[in-house]
Design a protein around this motif. Structure first.
Motif, PDB file in Angstrom:
ATOM      1  N   TRP A  35     -18.377  52.150  24.580  1.00 44.13           N
ATOM      2  CA  TRP A  35     -17.088  51.405  24.729  1.00 44.13           C
ATOM      3  C   TRP A  35     -16.702  51.804  26.165  1.00 44.13           C
ATOM      4  N   ASP A  36     -16.793  53.044  26.784  1.00 44.72           N
ATOM      5  CA  ASP A  36     -16.655  53.244  28.274  1.00 44.72           C
ATOM      6  C   ASP A  36     -17.356  52.491  29.259  1.00 44.72           C
ATOM      7  N   ALA A  37     -18.587  52.102  28.793  1.00 46.96           N
ATOM      8  CA  ALA A  37     -19.595  51.516  29.722  1.00 46.96           C
ATOM      9  C   ALA A  37     -19.211  49.890  30.098  1.00 46.96           C
ATOM     10  N   LEU A  38     -18.127  49.521  29.125  1.00 47.29           N
ATOM     11  CA  LEU A  38     -17.644  48.110  29.187  1.00 47.29           C
ATOM     12  C   LEU A  38     -16.525  48.296  30.334  1.00 47.29           C
ATOM     13  N   THR A  39     -16.553  46.915  31.010  1.00 47.39           N
ATOM     14  CA  THR A  39     -15.246  46.770  32.097  1.00 47.39           C
ATOM     15  C   THR A  39     -14.057  46.673  31.071  1.00 47.39           C
ATOM     16  N   LEU A  40     -12.904  46.953  31.757  1.00 45.60           N
ATOM     17  CA  LEU A  40     -11.549  46.680  31.209  1.00 45.60           C
ATOM     18  C   LEU A  40     -11.401  45.152  30.703  1.00 45.60           C
ATOM     19  N   GLU A  41     -12.124  44.141  31.430  1.00 44.76           N
ATOM     20  CA  GLU A  41     -12.003  42.793  30.951  1.00 44.76           C
ATOM     21  C   GLU A  41     -12.680  42.542  29.816  1.00 44.76           C
ATOM     22  N   GLN A  42     -13.973  43.192  29.776  1.00 41.12           N
ATOM     23  CA  GLN A  42     -14.652  43.121  28.403  1.00 41.12           C
ATOM     24  C   GLN A  42     -14.217  43.616  27.148  1.00 41.12           C
ATOM     25  N   GLN A  43     -13.450  44.817  27.432  1.00 47.27           N
ATOM     26  CA  GLN A  43     -12.636  45.403  26.415  1.00 47.27           C
ATOM     27  C   GLN A  43     -11.356  44.605  25.956  1.00 47.27           C
ATOM     28  N   LYS A  44     -10.794  43.728  26.623  1.00 50.65           N
ATOM     29  CA  LYS A  44      -9.673  42.880  26.411  1.00 50.65           C
ATOM     30  C   LYS A  44     -10.094  41.839  25.559  1.00 50.65           C
ATOM     31  N   LYS A  45     -11.319  41.250  25.669  1.00 54.41           N
ATOM     32  CA  LYS A  45     -11.810  40.116  24.923  1.00 54.41           C
ATOM     33  C   LYS A  45     -12.676  40.520  23.906  1.00 54.41           C
ATOM     34  N   PHE A  46     -13.628  39.848  23.536  1.00 52.77           N
ATOM     35  CA  PHE A  46     -14.720  40.281  22.298  1.00 52.77           C
ATOM     36  C   PHE A  46     -15.731  41.060  23.181  1.00 52.77           C
ATOM     37  N   ALA A  47     -15.779  42.295  22.477  1.00 55.27           N
ATOM     38  CA  ALA A  47     -16.650  43.233  23.427  1.00 55.27           C
ATOM     39  C   ALA A  47     -18.023  42.657  23.092  1.00 55.27           C
ATOM     40  N   PRO A  48     -18.817  42.438  24.288  1.00 53.77           N
ATOM     41  CA  PRO A  48     -20.271  42.050  24.074  1.00 53.77           C
ATOM     42  C   PRO A  48     -21.222  43.209  23.703  1.00 53.77           C
ATOM     43  N   LEU A  49     -21.302  43.389  22.544  1.00 50.88           N
ATOM     44  CA  LEU A  49     -22.070  44.644  21.883  1.00 50.88           C
ATOM     45  C   LEU A  49     -21.731  44.357  20.346  1.00 50.88           C
ATOM     46  N   CYS A  50     -22.690  45.119  19.734  1.00 57.90           N
ATOM     47  CA  CYS A  50     -22.680  45.174  18.284  1.00 57.90           C
ATOM     48  C   CYS A  50     -22.450  46.821  17.823  1.00 57.90           C
ATOM     49  N   PRO A  51     -21.409  46.974  17.347  1.00 59.81           N
ATOM     50  CA  PRO A  51     -20.852  48.384  16.682  1.00 59.81           C
ATOM     51  C   PRO A  51     -22.197  49.090  16.035  1.00 59.81           C
ATOM     52  N   GLU A  52     -22.117  50.358  16.196  1.00 59.99           N
ATOM     53  CA  GLU A  52     -23.224  51.204  15.284  1.00 59.99           C
ATOM     54  C   GLU A  52     -22.990  51.069  13.740  1.00 59.99           C
ATOM     55  N   PHE A  53     -21.547  51.031  13.475  1.00 56.02           N
ATOM     56  CA  PHE A  53     -21.331  50.991  11.962  1.00 56.02           C
ATOM     57  C   PHE A  53     -20.265  49.821  11.938  1.00 56.02           C
ATOM     58  N   VAL A  54     -20.692  49.009  10.597  1.00 56.51           N
ATOM     59  CA  VAL A  54     -19.734  48.019  10.363  1.00 56.51           C
ATOM     60  C   VAL A  54     -19.133  47.978   8.655  1.00 56.51           C
ATOM     61  N   LEU A  55     -18.224  47.538   8.457  1.00 58.19           N
ATOM     62  CA  LEU A  55     -18.026  47.384   6.960  1.00 58.19           C
ATOM     63  C   LEU A  55     -17.270  46.119   6.663  1.00 58.19           C
ATOM     64  N   GLU A  56     -17.847  45.487   5.666  1.00 57.98           N
ATOM     65  CA  GLU A  56     -17.326  44.197   5.125  1.00 57.98           C
ATOM     66  C   GLU A  56     -16.625  44.508   3.630  1.00 57.98           C
ATOM     67  N   LEU A  57     -15.378  43.978   3.658  1.00 54.87           N
ATOM     68  CA  LEU A  57     -14.615  44.347   2.034  1.00 54.87           C
ATOM     69  C   LEU A  57     -14.755  42.761   1.636  1.00 54.87           C
ATOM     70  N   ALA A  58     -15.106  42.794   0.532  1.00 52.19           N
ATOM     71  CA  ALA A  58     -15.132  41.492  -0.101  1.00 52.19           C
ATOM     72  C   ALA A  58     -13.665  41.094  -0.767  1.00 52.19           C
ATOM     73  N   SER A  59     -13.299  39.746  -0.401  1.00 53.15           N
ATOM     74  CA  SER A  59     -12.107  39.391  -1.299  1.00 53.15           C
ATOM     75  C   SER A  59     -12.549  38.513  -2.396  1.00 53.15           C
ATOM     76  N   GLU A  60     -11.206  37.962  -2.961  1.00 50.17           N
ATOM     77  CA  GLU A  60     -11.535  37.145  -4.112  1.00 50.17           C
ATOM     78  C   GLU A  60     -12.306  35.787  -3.710  1.00 50.17           C
ATOM     79  N   THR A  61     -12.068  35.330  -2.544  1.00 48.07           N
ATOM     80  CA  THR A  61     -12.600  33.927  -2.526  1.00 48.07           C
ATOM     81  C   THR A  61     -13.872  34.125  -1.536  1.00 48.07           C
ATOM     82  N   ASP A  62     -14.493  35.314  -1.411  1.00 46.94           N
ATOM     83  CA  ASP A  62     -15.718  35.527  -0.666  1.00 46.94           C
ATOM     84  C   ASP A  62     -16.955  35.327  -1.206  1.00 46.94           C
ATOM     85  N   SER A  63     -17.906  34.482  -0.876  1.00 44.41           N
ATOM     86  CA  SER A  63     -19.030  34.433  -1.550  1.00 44.41           C
ATOM     87  C   SER A  63     -19.986  35.767  -1.170  1.00 44.41           C
TER      88      SER A  63
END
Length: 201
Positions: free
Chosen positions: A107-135
Motif C-alpha cells: 500500500w505504501d509503495a503506491l502514489t497518493l493518486e493511485q491510492q485515491k483511485k482503483f489501486a493497481p494491484l491485487c490484494p493478498e487476501f479477498v473475500l466474496e460474500l454470496a447474496s441471493e441473486t449471485d450465481s
C-alpha cells in the motif's frame, strides 16, 4: 447515462466498442457518477453493474469487515478494504471484493493518486460474500480469477447453504468448509486471524 437498479436485482452487463475503449480514468469517473451501484469490469472489458444488497447481506458484510478490521488493528500488518474499494488487476479487470486486505508495504509503495483511485494491484487476501441473486458458478470463476491475478488466499462465503470455499494458489479445487459453527483461519497470509462464521447467521 442514468442507471437505476432495485435492491437485490440481477446484475446488468454492458458491453460495446465505446465501453471497451474507456480509459481507466474514464471508468473511474463512470463509477463515481453512480455511487449507489456496485460496478466492476471484467478482463474482456465488459462492465458489470450490481444493485445495492439487501439489509441482511449488508449486515453480514459489515460483520466480516468488523472482524477483519479488529484483527488488523491489533496486528497492524496491512490495510483492510470493504466492497467500495476497487482494484485494477493485472488482467485489465477492475474488481471490488466484499472484503480485502493487503500489506502495508504494498500500500505504501503506491502514489497518493493511485491510492485515491482503483489501486493497481491485487490484494493478498479477498473475500466474496454470496447474496441471493449471485450465481455461485460465476462467483467461483471470479475466485479463480483472483488467484490468477495474485491473491494468496481467497474465501467465498455462501450464507444460504452455510458453506465456505477456501481458494489457495496451486490448489486445483477449493477446500469446502460446511457449517457456520466453524471458523476460517487466515493461515500465513493473515496470521492469527479467525473468521467466526456463526456471527453471519
Amino acid at each position: 447515462m442514468h442507471i437505476t437498479l432495485l435492491p437485490n436485482e440481477a446484475p446488468l452487463t454492458l458491453s460495446g466498442p465505446s465501453l471497451a475503449q474507456m480509459t481507466d480514468d474514464e471508468f473511474f469517473d463512470f463509477c463515481r457518477q453512480h455511487p449507489d451501484l456496485h460496478i466492476e469490469r471484467t478482463p474482456q472489458l465488459t462492465i458489470v453493474i450490481m444493485s445495492p444488497t439487501g439489509s441482511l447481506s449488508s449486515q453480514r458484510n459489515a460483520e466480516i469487515n468488523f472482524q477483519l478490521s479488529l484483527w488488523n488493528r491489533q496486528q497492524r500488518l496491512g490495510r483492510v478494504f470493504d466492497s467500495n474499494g476497487g482494484f485494477r488487476l493485472p488482467d485489465g479487470s477492475m474488481r471490488a471484493p466484499d472484503a480485502a486486505w493487503l500489506t502495508n508495504a504494498r500500500w505504501d509503495a503506491l502514489t497518493l493518486e493511485q491510492q485515491k483511485k482503483f489501486a493497481p494491484l491485487c490484494p493478498e487476501f479477498v473475500l466474496e460474500l454470496a447474496s441471493e441473486t449471485d450465481s455461485i458458478a460465476d462467483l467461483q470463476a471470479k475466485m479463480r480469477d483472483w488467484l490468477r491475478n495474485g491473491a494468496q488466499l481467497a474465501w467465498l462465503v455462501v450464507p444460504d447453504t452455510e458453506t465456505a470455499y477456501i481458494y489457495r494458489p496451486g490448489q486445483p479445487e477449493p477446500e469446502v468448509v460446511q457449517g457456520f459453527d466453524n471458523e476460517l483461519s487466515g493461515e500465513t497470509v493473515l496470521p492469527g486471524f479467525q473468521l467466526r462464521l456463526a456471527e453471519l447467521r
